[in-house]
Design an enzyme around this catalytic site. Structure first.
Site, PDB file in Angstrom:
ATOM      1  CG  HIS A 192      21.371 -15.111  64.814  1.00 31.32           C
ATOM      2  ND1 HIS A 192      21.757 -14.709  66.074  1.00 31.32           N
ATOM      3  CD2 HIS A 192      20.053 -15.436  64.917  1.00 31.32           C
ATOM      4  CE1 HIS A 192      20.734 -14.787  66.906  1.00 31.32           C
ATOM      5  NE2 HIS A 192      19.690 -15.221  66.227  1.00 31.32           N
ATOM      6  CG  ASN A 207      33.824  -9.232  60.802  1.00 30.68           C
ATOM      7  OD1 ASN A 207      34.571 -10.188  60.593  1.00 30.68           O
ATOM      8  ND2 ASN A 207      33.456  -8.905  62.036  1.00 30.68           N
ATOM      9  CB  CYS A 262      39.261  -9.694  64.338  1.00 27.14           C
ATOM     10  SG  CYS A 262      39.612 -11.050  65.468  1.00 27.14           S
ATOM     11  NE  ARG A 296      43.983  -8.517  65.450  1.00 26.43           N
ATOM     12  CZ  ARG A 296      44.011  -9.790  65.839  1.00 26.43           C
ATOM     13  NH1 ARG A 296      44.778 -10.664  65.223  1.00 26.43           N
ATOM     14  NH2 ARG A 296      43.267 -10.199  66.859  1.00 26.43           N
ATOM     15  CB  SER A 297      42.695 -11.868  62.672  1.00 32.00           C
ATOM     16  OG  SER A 297      42.428 -13.249  62.822  1.00 32.00           O
ATOM     17  CG  HIS A 345      42.250 -17.351  59.312  1.00 37.22           C
ATOM     18  ND1 HIS A 345      42.671 -16.071  59.636  1.00 37.22           N
ATOM     19  CD2 HIS A 345      41.374 -17.713  60.281  1.00 37.22           C
ATOM     20  CE1 HIS A 345      42.080 -15.684  60.747  1.00 37.22           C
ATOM     21  NE2 HIS A 345      41.273 -16.661  61.153  1.00 37.22           N
ATOM     22  CB  ALA A 394      38.991 -21.416  66.554  1.00 35.61           C
ATOM     23  NE  ARG A 403      44.456  13.789  52.161  1.00 36.07           N
ATOM     24  CZ  ARG A 403      44.481  15.000  51.580  1.00 36.07           C
ATOM     25  NH1 ARG A 403      43.578  15.302  50.649  1.00 36.07           N
ATOM     26  NH2 ARG A 403      45.394  15.887  51.919  1.00 36.07           N
ATOM     27  CG  ASP A 428      36.439 -17.516  61.585  1.00 31.85           C
ATOM     28  OD1 ASP A 428      36.238 -18.215  60.571  1.00 31.85           O
ATOM     29  OD2 ASP A 428      36.020 -17.828  62.716  1.00 31.85           O
TER      30      ASP A 428
END
Length: 264
Positions: free
Chosen positions: A51, A177, A146, A166-167, A207, A263, A126, A169
Site C-alpha cells: 500500500h 520501512n 523500531c 532495532r525491531s 522476526h 501484533a 561522518r 517485523d
C-alpha cells in the site's frame, strides 16, 4: 527483492522461538543486513501488493514533525490507529524526535534540516545522523521507535543511507520501512543535488510473528517481479515542500495482497 525473501527464508528456517511484548510469540534471528542499489529500481516488494499510499503519507507525516494521527486519518491511512490515544496523539514519536529533539538547555533540534544542510556544506562528514531513540522520552511514546537511527553517506556524487532497525517485523513492517527510507533517499538526493545511491538496511531483532508463518510461506512460494521506478516532481527543491502528488510510481507489478494480523 531477493534480499528481502532471503531474510524471510532465513528466519523461517532458522529462527529461534521467543516470547514478546504482544504475547503472540516470534521466530527471530539477531543481526542481518540487506543492500539495495536504487539505480536498479525502487525497492517495493512485489511478492505481495504493498500500500504505497500509506508509505508516502507516513513519511510526509514524519517530516512534518507531526505526532497526531489526524493527518493520516484525513488521507485514509490507518496504520497508526491502534496505538493512538483518544485524541489521536502518540506522544513524542518519530516526527517529534526528527524535527524537534529537546535539548537540556531548552532548545529544540531539527535533526532533518541539520542533515540536509550538512550534506550540502560538508558531504564528507561522518555525522550525517538522525536518531529517533531518545531514552529520556521512551516511556512517553505510545510505541518506541523500531527504526531507530539512520546515517547518510556521500561518495562519487551519490547519496546513500543506512538504517538501524532495532525491531523488525519482517512480514508487515519491513517492506514499509525499506520503501520509506528508499523514498527519503530519493527526496534528499533531489534537494541536495546528488544522485541516489544505496539503501543499507541493518536489522537487530529480525522476526516473524507466530501468526504470520502461513503468510510467509505463501510469499516465499512466489517469484519476485521486476522492480518499479519512482518519479519525483523535479521542481521540488525543498525537502519539506513535497506533497503526495509529487510522487509517481511507474511500472509496479505485484502478486496479490496477503492479509495478516497486526501484533499490538
Amino acid at each position: 527483492m531477493k534480499q528481502y525473501l532471503d531474510l524471510m527464508r532465513l528466519v523461517r528456517e532458522h529462527g529461534t522461538f521467543k516470547s514478546d511484548r504482544t504475547g503472540t510469540g516470534t521466530f527471530s534471528v539477531f543481526g542481518h543486513q540487506m543492500r539495495f542499489d536504487l539505480a536498479e529500481g525502487f525497492p517495493l516488494v512485489t511478492t505481495k501488493k504493498c500500500h504505497l499510499k500509506s508509505i508516502v503519507h507516513e513519511l510526509l507525516w514524519f517530516l512534518k514533525g507531526d505526532t497526531n494521527i489526524r493527518y493520516l486519518k484525513e488521507n485514509g491511512v490507518s496504520i497508526w490507529d491502534e496505538w493512538a490515544d483518544g485524541n489521536g496523539d502518540l506522544g513524542p514519536v518519530y516526527g517529534y524526535q526528527w524535527r524537534s529533539w529537546p535539548a537540556p538547555d531548552g532548545r529544540h533540534i531539527d535533526q532533518i534540516a541539520n542533515v540536509v544542510n550538512m550534506i550540502r556544506d560538508n558531504p564528507d562528514s561522518r555525522r550525517l545522523i538522525v536518531s529517533a531513540w531518545n531514552p529520556a522520552l521512551i516511556d512517553e511514546m505510545k510505541l518506541p521507535p523500531c527504526h531507530a537511527l539512520f546515517q547518510f553517506y556521500v561518495a562519487d556524487g551519490r547519496l546513500s543511507c543506512q538504517l538501524y532497525q532495532r525491531s523488525a517485523d519482517i512480514f508487515l513492517g519491513v517492506p514499509f520501512n525499506i520503501a520509506s527510507y528508499a523514498l527519503l533517499i530519493l527526496m534528499m538526493a533531489q534537494v541536495t543535488g546528488l544522485a541516489p545511491g544505496e539503501f543499507v538496511w541493518t536489522g537487530g531483532d529480525c522476526h516473524l510473528y507466530a501468526n504470520h508463518l502461513e503468510q510467509a510461506d505463501l510469499q516465499l512460494s512466489r517469484e519476485p517481479l521486476p522492480l518499479p521506478t519512482m518519479q519525483l516532481d523535479p521542481d521540488v527543491k525543498d525537502l519539506f515542500a513535497f506533497r503526495f502528488e509529487d510522487f509517481e510510481l511507474v511500472g509496479y507489478q505485484s502478486h496479490p495482497h496477503i492479509k495478516a494480523p497486526v501484533a499490538i
